[in-house]
Design a protein around this motif. Sequence first.
Motif, short mmCIF file in Angstrom:
data_model
loop_
_atom_site.label_atom_id
_atom_site.label_comp_id
_atom_site.label_asym_id
_atom_site.label_seq_id
_atom_site.Cartn_x
_atom_site.Cartn_y
_atom_site.Cartn_z
N ILE A 268 0.55 -1.70 0.55
CA ILE A 268 0.12 -0.25 -0.34
C ILE A 268 0.98 1.81 0.18
CG2 ILE A 268 -1.80 1.33 1.14
CD1 ILE A 268 -2.67 -1.70 2.30
N SER A 340 -5.72 -1.07 0.64
CA SER A 340 -5.73 -0.40 -0.15
C SER A 340 -7.05 0.80 -0.93
CB SER A 340 -5.54 -1.18 -0.98
OG SER A 340 -6.28 -2.59 -2.06
N TYR A 374 -0.39 -0.53 -7.29
CA TYR A 374 -0.58 -1.54 -6.39
C TYR A 374 -1.33 -3.13 -7.24
CZ TYR A 374 -3.25 -4.06 -2.62
OH TYR A 374 -3.68 -4.73 -1.78
#
Lengths: 378, 378
Positions: A268, A340, A374
């Motif tokens: 993250i 996230s 990500y």
Amino acid sequence: MKPRLFTPGPTTVPEETLLELARPVTYHRAAEAKAILAEVSEDLKYVFQTAQPVFTLTCSGTGAMEAAVSNTLAAGEKAILCTAGRWGERWRGILKAFATNIVPVEVPYGKAVTADMLAKALADNPDTKVVFTTLSETSTGVGHDLEAFGKVVAKTDALLAVDGISGVGAMECRMDAWGLDVVVTGSQKALMMPPGLAFIGASEKAWKKIDATAPRGFYLDIRRYKKSLAESDTPFTPGNTLIKAQRASLKRIRAEGIENLWARHNRIAAACRAGVEAMGLKVYAERPNSALTVIAVPQGVDGTATLKALEKKYGYKLADGQDTLKGHIWRLSHMGYTDSFDVLGALSALELVLLESGFKLEAGAGVAAFQKTYATGK
Amino acid sequence: MKPRLFTPGPTTVPEETLLELARPVTYHRAAEAKAILAEVSEDLKYVFQTAQPVFTLTCSGTGAMEAAVSNTLAAGEKAILCTAGRWGERWRGILKAFATNIVPVEVPYGKAVTADMLAKALADNPDTKVVFTTLSETSTGVGHDLEAFGKVVAKTDALLAVDGISGVGAMECRMDAWGLDVVVTGSQKALMMPPGLAFIGASEKAWKKIDATAPRGFYLDIRRYKKSLAESDTPFTPGNTLIKAQRASLKRIRAEGIENLWARHNRIAAACRAGVEAMGLKVYAERPNSALTVIAVPQGVDGTATLKALEKKYGYKLADGQDTLKGHIWRLSHMGYTDSFDVLGALSALELVLLESGFKLEAGAGVAAFQKTYATGK
């Protein structure tokens, strides 16, 4: 509007943990309370990655930091203080209050102390008893290389004491394997709890020094906690409803796995930094840590006003800089019970307020970069 | 079975206070948090009956007791310690840890220190800096006549420091009018909260001594709390969800009125003692206080086994004696969010287990006497 907490402590607490706090209060000396403390203490050993007992103090993180100082040092003894921000300065305040002979190893805000700097200070000061440092310097977003610090300090008779308050659980931190002698943390960061509890563990090397040092207090005398914990008890009335709730959050951590937790924070954090840079902003910390992202406020933008707008218009509560950094940085936590999707939303909100204030950026660039990094790690 | 808590701390917490604890966590430096702290601090002044600021510490009562010692005394200074039980001994432990010159004024368990005894000790020790005493000695059920103590100490240069942990809110206690210089209490007794917060107030006379005494710690240095509270803030991350919940319980106390609260405790305590005596049992304390009733276990009864049966069969959790008193007394709290109907139920349960164990008593005598005294005052 939906309020969302992104300050680097306190952090968002899981719903099942909050519900524990609403349960009727029970007696803190009952068998059930002892079983809960025993369970929490075992889970804390796992979180600290140590075979040593970890003690639960009813106080804030600063109380545990004081315990790290007052239990290991007599007045006039020498301590090396690695300081890279406000939390290093907190160590300094405590060390001064306990009349320690302080050798500072200091870097400007945004920079990190290196293992070489520490090695030199230790070589120059062979009579050093304890080295104090900070895992996650939350005031600047810097993280320290404690694995390297541990190797340097292990060659000496000194102890390495770590403020892990916003780091433990969010960043890789292996107390035993890295040779960290005293580690403290608090409940309200990556351990997914409200504030009110703090935790401290000490190595065998540290216990030798502690046992050879005359007590300098009572409530934070960890010998008393050690003696009580041997019977799954506490020396003083603990925040027992907090301990019960901490159990729920620790179960969540155990279920995820500590290495997965670290990996999640790293992933993250990397995505967040990519998002920030794609928005044309800069990460403030030279050696950023995974507990939070600290963003440098760009020229011409009113940092404090931006945060106020962010909260007022979109419900996102980030933290301003402290003291001299106020208005110059934005601090966005991704500790603990934050995933996230939460951080993606925060970047979206930040993009919106910046666009609305006339700051030039490409709408969507930040969230796209976050998502790409990500998803792909690139 | 319905669990019911009658230990002299923690005590039962009102439902609306518990629900506050389940609310999402918010930032402790936000304007809302400061407003809540300001409100709680005002309500605490009312509870303490003082015009001086009362500080909220995130710790247990022992932490606030340590603050009372470490902020007022330098090493080697003289303190008179009035001790009538385990909580007087807690003062002693702290005073020893801070290298105080202790003059003990001690009575056996079950007895109370008198103002005359204190006056003599003060006359014999004119260099005394602080007198330490206990409002409600929860280990024996004794209450001290602090109004009289205050008059004695006010004639000297010494300060009077009071452990009001289980007394404040349950017993009449007027900090300013009685000349109490330092008063400490905890959240988990008559203030109707879980453990985790403690409170401390100091008189102008006390502040003169505090300001003239070098700090002997950091986390419990009340100068720091005074400075922060002037801006409705705390020096260190506080247990902010606990503070918010404490507000709810303090609102309940303000709505009842502090004098009504004291009167309610007095009325229930008198009824409880009448009930106990009608059951053929004896009240243990010579000068019983209104926070709890301590009952002497009669000859031939296994005190500890009786409490276990009481909890197992009927869900009533009373407290055993501590240390040497274990098995010899039963401690029944009527503090805080506990009304006459609750205590009536507890006496009913105690009658039942005693009858079932073969103890001779007239069924119904205890509850009838309780009811009669509660209703008529006789």
